[in-house]
Write an enzyme that holds these catalytic residues in place. Sequence first.
Site, PDB file in Angstrom:
ATOM      1  N   LYS A 153       0.844  -1.204   0.000  1.00 31.16           N
ATOM      2  CA  LYS A 153       0.000   0.000   0.000  1.00 31.16           C
ATOM      3  C   LYS A 153       0.876   1.249   0.000  1.00 31.16           C
ATOM      4  CE  LYS A 153      -3.881  -2.381   2.196  1.00 31.16           C
ATOM      5  NZ  LYS A 153      -4.637  -2.729   3.408  1.00 31.16           N
ATOM      6  N   GLN A 188      -4.603  -1.717   9.652  1.00 29.05           N
ATOM      7  CA  GLN A 188      -4.562  -3.054   9.049  1.00 29.05           C
ATOM      8  C   GLN A 188      -5.105  -4.099  10.020  1.00 29.05           C
ATOM      9  OE1 GLN A 188      -3.768  -3.564   5.859  1.00 29.05           O
ATOM     10  NE2 GLN A 188      -4.004  -5.781   5.957  1.00 29.05           N
ATOM     11  N   ASP A 220     -11.023   2.796   4.286  1.00 30.63           N
ATOM     12  CA  ASP A 220     -11.363   1.369   4.197  1.00 30.63           C
ATOM     13  C   ASP A 220     -12.880   1.164   4.154  1.00 30.63           C
ATOM     14  OD1 ASP A 220      -9.437  -0.609   3.974  1.00 30.63           O
ATOM     15  OD2 ASP A 220      -8.837  -0.478   6.086  1.00 30.63           O
TER      16      ASP A 220
HETATM   17  N1  GUN Z   1      -7.027  -7.048   6.299  1.00 30.62           N
HETATM   18  C1  GUN Z   1      -7.413  -7.767   5.228  1.00 30.62           C
HETATM   19  N2  GUN Z   1      -7.963  -6.968   4.303  1.00 30.62           N
HETATM   20  C2  GUN Z   1      -7.932  -5.721   4.790  1.00 30.62           C
HETATM   21  C3  GUN Z   1      -8.351  -4.448   4.290  1.00 30.62           C
HETATM   22  O1  GUN Z   1      -8.893  -4.300   3.188  1.00 30.62           O
HETATM   23  N3  GUN Z   1      -8.125  -3.404   5.104  1.00 30.62           N
HETATM   24  C4  GUN Z   1      -7.543  -3.524   6.314  1.00 30.62           C
HETATM   25  N4  GUN Z   1      -7.382  -2.434   7.043  1.00 30.62           N
HETATM   26  N5  GUN Z   1      -7.155  -4.676   6.826  1.00 30.62           N
HETATM   27  C5  GUN Z   1      -7.347  -5.766   6.050  1.00 30.62           C
END
Ligand code: GUN
Length: 293
Positions: free
Chosen positions: A52, A96, A119
């Site tokens: 990311k 995350q 998100d």
């Molecule tokens: N863990 C697995 N997928 C995601 C996501 O799209 N966002 C976040 N913050 N954590 C995750």
Amino acid sequence: MQLLDGKKTSEDIKNEIAAEVLRMKADGQKVPHLAAVIVGTNGASLTYVGSKVKSCQQIGFESTLVSLSENISEEELLDKIKELNEDDDLDGYIVQLPLPKHIDEQKILMAIDPDKDVDGFHPANFGKMALEMETFLPATPYGIMELLERYKVETAGKHTVVIGRSHIVGRPMSILMSRKGYPGDSTVTLTHSRTRNIEEYTKNADIIITALGVPNYLKGDMVKDGVVVIDVGITRVEDASHPKGYVITGDVDFASVSPKSSFITPVPGGVGPMTIAMLLKNTLLARKIRSRK
Ligand code: GUN
């Protein structure tokens, strides 16, 4: 059978965003700034967060990585969230998941400023999504919608079967596919671990979206001819012959399902890369909304 190429599509989207960032810079505007919070050292999470941040650099966003100890208390993490909410330079951020067991995930997600929740996990944004209002869509479901749209996959009046009811993928996916408009207007069945005779649903599905995390679960004899298959599974399966010691494996048994399908996502290179592209798109939207204020 046509592959829904998430790798290529995500590159297209990133190029489109990069072009927009250049325009913003040329106009003397502030560029979008995304932060990612990671707690602990979970291997997969570190990889995702690293990608990311790297993608932000590629397209000209500012980015901040906030790495916190596995042992951080819930209160300390909430303090950090407050700081990020108040940081005026920051347009959006993500925490995350998963978080360590001693931290209440829901409590953390609730503390994120909904205007910075790129998100789309905050209940306010989840509610707006369900009510068909403008908001940040959760990145993985948003990426699937974008793939369906860019490949012009028909969805109106189709029977979409979603496998898995997670808050991040299955549940929002079921809502998005039933919303008015395109892609959407689908008749949706949300199946999960308590569903009986799941093949009865999958065999009658025009579109199957599987987010189960069981490698090669969906077999060719569970689907009908012409089915559209979206595989969200990304399980690490041990494989000593591979340099990393594992291979990323989807929920779909590609060998038996792909010959029957009209469209199908590969794993890797399908839904996975789209998730990051859509997070960036949400961050761009966050910047635009903030610049209007
Ligand atoms: N863990 C697995 N997928 C995601 C996501 O799209 N966002 C976040 N913050 N954590 C995750």
